[in-house]
Enzyme design. Structure first.
Site, PDB file in Angstrom:
ATOM      1  N   HIS A 160      25.712  53.828  71.622  1.00  0.00           N
ATOM      2  CA  HIS A 160      24.231  53.584  71.437  1.00  0.00           C
ATOM      3  C   HIS A 160      23.417  52.525  72.226  1.00  0.00           C
ATOM      4  CE1 HIS A 160      25.388  55.869  67.983  1.00  0.00           C
ATOM      5  NE2 HIS A 160      26.232  55.385  67.383  1.00  0.00           N
ATOM      6  N   ASP A 196      32.208  61.466  69.364  1.00  0.00           N
ATOM      7  CA  ASP A 196      31.840  60.396  68.419  1.00  0.00           C
ATOM      8  C   ASP A 196      31.295  61.140  67.128  1.00  0.00           C
ATOM      9  OD1 ASP A 196      31.815  57.073  67.956  1.00  0.00           O
ATOM     10  OD2 ASP A 196      30.274  58.049  66.702  1.00  0.00           O
ATOM     11  N   HIS A 198      28.623  60.135  65.463  1.00  0.00           N
ATOM     12  CA  HIS A 198      27.340  59.923  65.772  1.00  0.00           C
ATOM     13  C   HIS A 198      26.781  60.230  67.021  1.00  0.00           C
ATOM     14  CE1 HIS A 198      28.658  57.204  62.497  1.00  0.00           C
ATOM     15  NE2 HIS A 198      27.508  57.513  61.826  1.00  0.00           N
ATOM     16  N   ASP A 285      35.623  58.554  64.153  1.00  0.00           N
ATOM     17  CA  ASP A 285      34.991  58.600  62.862  1.00  0.00           C
ATOM     18  C   ASP A 285      34.323  59.924  62.347  1.00  0.00           C
ATOM     19  OD1 ASP A 285      33.147  58.934  65.011  1.00  0.00           O
ATOM     20  OD2 ASP A 285      31.653  57.088  64.092  1.00  0.00           O
TER      21      ASP A 285
END
Length: 343
Positions: A160, A196, A198, A285
């Site tokens: 990120h 991931d 996200h 995740d």
């Protein structure tokens, strides 16, 4: 497969985060890395080695000098104001507000260089982030020197973090730093596959106008999931990078069977691109019991993920990103790596 890890990565130890509009116990905690490390050792995945120190240059090839200077000096400036608790931003230069000139006050700078309020900075945050970057770089160097694959047990995560901002628990973009290092050391093409839950908004933004680094991301639909403002299917790169970014946003509730279709499509892009190296931003995740996930992977599905990636036959660098179901994190992570090894 060798695992690279530094104990200095544990020094970033946030107590809280802001999520769902509340101050909550942090989920990106040192125990994440510790449990993965214990599982790597108990299942005898391979040797665990300390990372090399690559210095500041690889970081500066990806992140702006002013951002790195901010991170380096942050805690001293924060405590000089009389504060000692971990720091959260609370104001951002959005829309009609100005980014320049840069504020003099540390609170203004904190907002200027962040993308969310859920990523606290503590006294050892930047030291841990630099150790994670060195972990990623050491894994890249091992593969560049002939290893089939290596696992960088990076923590804090990185995908990120952008050119000049932190957020999403990330401070330095480990995957981007490794990709740029490989390019600087002779690779013509590098691919980053982000699995991931996200979207890897920071990685995408860093390489969005470039064709020498292919970015592919499979993730939850940003219309309903963090980071909300990047990761849509129509984002495909611009200028020289047009066509070299691909996104597969998927609905909440996605299980392995549905995810596998998108993964196969991403793998076809990799076969066409023919990178010299593949970097996998290995988020864990997607797991059904992850506290901040909406996907439905079971632990055995991570083994299938590793096996599918092995079929590509590419020199591969695995770098850990997210994954917050601590009790199962080690199992899920090593399942991917063993699946790849036995592929």
């Amino acid at each position: 497969m060798k695992t690279i890890f530094s104990q200095n990565q544990l020094k970033h130890a946030p107590e809280h985060e802001i999520s769902d509009g509340q101050l909550k116990p942090a989920v990106e905690i040192p125990e994440r890395a510790e449990i993965v490390l214990r599982t790597v050792q108990s299942r005898e995945l391979g040797e665990v080695v300390e990372p090399k120190d690559f210095g500041e240059r690889p970081l500066a090839r990806v992140h702006s000098p002013d951002y790195l200077a901010f991170m380096e000096s942050f805690w001293e400036r924060w405590t000089a104001t009389g504060r000692s608790s971990e720091a959260f931003p609370f104001v951002w230069p959005i829309r009609s507000l100005r980014e320049d000139p840069a504020p003099d006050h540390i609170d203004g700078l904190l907002g200027r260089y962040s993308m969310d309020a859920g990523t606290p900075i503590g006294p050892h945050t930047f030291e841990a982030a630099k150790a994670a970057a060195n972990t990623a770089l050491t894994a890249a160097e091992m593969v560049q020197q002939g290893e089939r694959a290596a696992f960088g047990l990076c923590r804090p995560p990185g995908h990120h973090a952008g050119h000049d901002f932190f957020g999403g628990y990330c401070f330095l973009n480990n995957a981007a730093i490794s990709a740029q290092w490989l390019r600087d050391h002779g690779a013509d093409r590098v691919a980053i596959l982000d699995v991931d839950y996200h979207h890897g908004n920071g990685t995408q933004s860093i390489f969005y106008d470039r064709s020498d680094v292919l970015f592919l991301s499979l993730h939850a639909d940003p219309k309903v999931e963090y980071p909300y403002f990047l990761g849509h299917e129509d984002e495909a790169g611009e200028n020289a990078g047009k066509g070299y970014t691909r996104n597969w946003p998927m609905p909440l509730g996605t299980n392995w069977r549905a995810y596998e279709e998108a993964l196969d499509d991403a793998c076809r892009w990799l076969l066409v691109y023919k990178p010299d190296y593949l970097i996998v931003s290995l988020g864990l995740d997607c797991f059904e019991k992850d506290p901040i996930s909406g996907f439905k992977f079971e632990s055995d599905d991570f083994t299938k993920l590793g096996r599918r990636l092995a079929l590509l036959g590419l020199p591969t660098i695995f770098l850990m990103e997210g994954g917050y179901a601590v009790d199962a994190l080690g199992t899920n992570c090593v399942n991917v790596l063993e699946g790849f090894e036995r592929g």
